[in-house]
Design a protein around this motif. Sequence first.
Motif, PDB file in Angstrom:
ATOM      1  N   MET A   1       6.400  12.110   2.900  1.00  0.00           N
ATOM      2  CA  MET A   1       5.949  12.134   1.513  1.00  0.00           C
ATOM      3  C   MET A   1       4.793  11.162   1.287  1.00  0.00           C
ATOM      4  SD  MET A   1       9.414  12.562  -0.780  1.00  0.00           S
ATOM      5  CE  MET A   1      10.205  11.091  -0.095  1.00  0.00           C
ATOM      6  N   ILE A   2       4.889   9.979   1.877  1.00  0.00           N
ATOM      7  CA  ILE A   2       3.840   8.968   1.687  1.00  0.00           C
ATOM      8  C   ILE A   2       2.547   9.390   2.371  1.00  0.00           C
ATOM      9  CG2 ILE A   2       3.170   6.602   2.273  1.00  0.00           C
ATOM     10  CD1 ILE A   2       6.035   5.771   1.740  1.00  0.00           C
ATOM     11  N   PHE A   3       2.646   9.914   3.593  1.00  0.00           N
ATOM     12  CA  PHE A   3       1.444  10.300   4.327  1.00  0.00           C
ATOM     13  C   PHE A   3       0.711  11.459   3.650  1.00  0.00           C
ATOM     14  CE2 PHE A   3       3.456   8.644   8.492  1.00  0.00           C
ATOM     15  CZ  PHE A   3       3.007   7.365   8.196  1.00  0.00           C
TER      16      PHE A   3
ATOM     17  N   LEU B   1      -3.607  10.347  -3.827  1.00  0.00           N
ATOM     18  CA  LEU B   1      -3.595   9.320  -4.872  1.00  0.00           C
ATOM     19  C   LEU B   1      -4.905   8.540  -4.891  1.00  0.00           C
ATOM     20  CD1 LEU B   1       0.047   7.926  -4.504  1.00  0.00           C
ATOM     21  CD2 LEU B   1      -0.867   9.289  -6.390  1.00  0.00           C
ATOM     22  N   ILE B   2      -5.406   8.171  -3.703  1.00  0.00           N
ATOM     23  CA  ILE B   2      -6.670   7.425  -3.643  1.00  0.00           C
ATOM     24  C   ILE B   2      -7.811   8.289  -4.149  1.00  0.00           C
ATOM     25  CG2 ILE B   2      -8.313   6.271  -2.109  1.00  0.00           C
ATOM     26  CD1 ILE B   2      -6.020   5.492  -0.330  1.00  0.00           C
TER      27      ILE B   2
ATOM     28  N   GLY C   1      -0.116  -1.795 -14.544  1.00  0.00           N
ATOM     29  CA  GLY C   1       0.466  -2.137 -13.242  1.00  0.00           C
ATOM     30  C   GLY C   1      -0.021  -1.205 -12.148  1.00  0.00           C
ATOM     31  N   LEU C   2       0.931  -0.632 -11.398  1.00  0.00           N
ATOM     32  CA  LEU C   2       0.579   0.246 -10.280  1.00  0.00           C
ATOM     33  C   LEU C   2      -0.033   1.563 -10.743  1.00  0.00           C
ATOM     34  CD1 LEU C   2       3.678  -0.247  -7.943  1.00  0.00           C
ATOM     35  CD2 LEU C   2       1.416  -1.292  -7.749  1.00  0.00           C
ATOM     36  N   LEU C   3       0.147   1.902 -12.012  1.00  0.00           N
ATOM     37  CA  LEU C   3      -0.403   3.149 -12.530  1.00  0.00           C
ATOM     38  C   LEU C   3      -1.832   2.998 -13.042  1.00  0.00           C
ATOM     39  CD1 LEU C   3       2.686   4.597 -14.443  1.00  0.00           C
ATOM     40  CD2 LEU C   3       1.878   5.164 -12.138  1.00  0.00           C
TER      41      LEU C   3
ATOM     42  N   LEU D   1      -5.556   3.817  -6.691  1.00  0.00           N
ATOM     43  CA  LEU D   1      -5.639   3.003  -5.474  1.00  0.00           C
ATOM     44  C   LEU D   1      -4.507   1.992  -5.394  1.00  0.00           C
ATOM     45  CD1 LEU D   1      -7.287   2.258  -2.944  1.00  0.00           C
ATOM     46  CD2 LEU D   1      -8.545   0.628  -4.362  1.00  0.00           C
ATOM     47  N   GLN D   2      -4.170   1.344  -6.503  1.00  0.00           N
ATOM     48  CA  GLN D   2      -3.112   0.326  -6.488  1.00  0.00           C
ATOM     49  C   GLN D   2      -1.773   0.931  -6.073  1.00  0.00           C
ATOM     50  OE1 GLN D   2      -3.654  -2.835  -6.929  1.00  0.00           O
ATOM     51  NE2 GLN D   2      -5.774  -2.723  -7.611  1.00  0.00           N
ATOM     52  N   LEU D   3      -1.445   2.076  -6.640  1.00  0.00           N
ATOM     53  CA  LEU D   3      -0.186   2.738  -6.311  1.00  0.00           C
ATOM     54  C   LEU D   3      -0.178   3.173  -4.848  1.00  0.00           C
ATOM     55  CD1 LEU D   3       2.529   3.916  -7.176  1.00  0.00           C
ATOM     56  CD2 LEU D   3       1.317   5.983  -7.921  1.00  0.00           C
TER      57      LEU D   3
END
Length: 445
Positions: free
Chosen positions: A412-414, A420-421, A161-163, A426-428
């Motif tokens: 946190m997201i920024f 992560l990329i 999945g996202l992982l 990339l998916q997550l």
Amino acid sequence: MCMIKFKQKMMVLLSSIFCLCFFNFAKAQDPAQLSSMQTTLQTYTASLEQIDNYLEKGNISQERVNLFEKQLKQLQSEVTEIKKYATQNLNQQEALMEVLGPAPTKDEAPEDDVTKAKRTAIQDEVTKFQGMVKLTESLLFEIKKHQDDLVALSLTNKAKGLLARQEPLYDSQVLTYAWKDKVLAKQAITQAYAKAGLTLANTNFKINYGLILFYGFLAFYLAIPFAFILYKKYGQRRKDAQPGTFRKIFTGVIQLLCFAVLPIFSIGLLLVLLKISAVVPTAIWSLMLTSFLPISMFVFSCVIAHIIFPLHKPSWLILPLTFANARRVKSIFILFMFLVVVNWYCAKLFGMGLLSVDFYFVIDFVLRLFACLVGLSLINKNNWTIAVDGSQQISRIQQHWLASVVKYLAMMIFISNPILIFFGFLQLANSLFLSFIEIILLVIF
């Protein structure tokens, strides 16, 4: 007895002439095409070796898996055609060898030089086409094996999945291929739009003029007059007016309808009607839609920024920030949305096959990195200060608990998204970033 020997010599001579003519005919259509096919097979072999290198790494993104599946399907079709061509020519050359018959033994009289030369030349062609047939069979076997591996990888990625993880950007191979593909990406996009323009220019619209005019008339009267009436009656009036909070929000909604929602809706309706009526070819319509949606998103964002921060009429500011901060936040928000829209547009171009996987990964990382840096600048607490009772004193704006949650979530997201990329998730990263943008737009709306 002499007559019999004469007939035998005539049969040999006629057979040689037939072989010569048939061989020359077969050979006349072979050399250039054969050389081209041999070069093509070498290219296919190199492509399969490249896929092999990626499969050995283990972590392959679903985007690359899908791309490899398309490539292998195309390779399989083309290699099958080459095998068919090589097999036909091999059968022809073997038929020529049967016409010539077996080579004379030591006890028999030697054959003439012409027949001997032809036998040697035909044998070379047989050897060449036998090698080509074996090579195509080997390639088809390898393609089938890679297809099975990709099916297994696709199932593994779906299970994760996202992982699911792709090739990390610190892999030098990804950066190398991305640098090589930048020119190809520019050419592919330019050619796609040029082809779309040429297709539209050559399309016969005569039979559809009435339909196009009707749709344009309908879209115009759905948006422009209604928007004009609404804004004239409920829009921002005097520059020195002192509206209340409800009046500001109500006027903002009217402006959003007049300058964004209704125009975008009318143009979108026109595109949909043109698609339904088959006035515009499907491929051209898809490219038009891919261009229209990001432009609409950016226009929508600019209108929202103008509504919240009307710098030409400070009294209509929905958020009571200082003028300098209002101007700064407005500019940063527009830049942020521009980067987000370009990022989304590149993803759509990749989905249309106009960008390579490696180039898309790198450009996605660069755009996301700049968008996140701009986003962190946007939520900087120094930008959110208000004037106290119209005086020169300033204080930090009082945040609602929902705004505080959004702020810390954004932080946190920024911070985590580019990381992560970079490491291949990339998916997550895309899921978190796009979901957050949707939440932000919903909160603003």
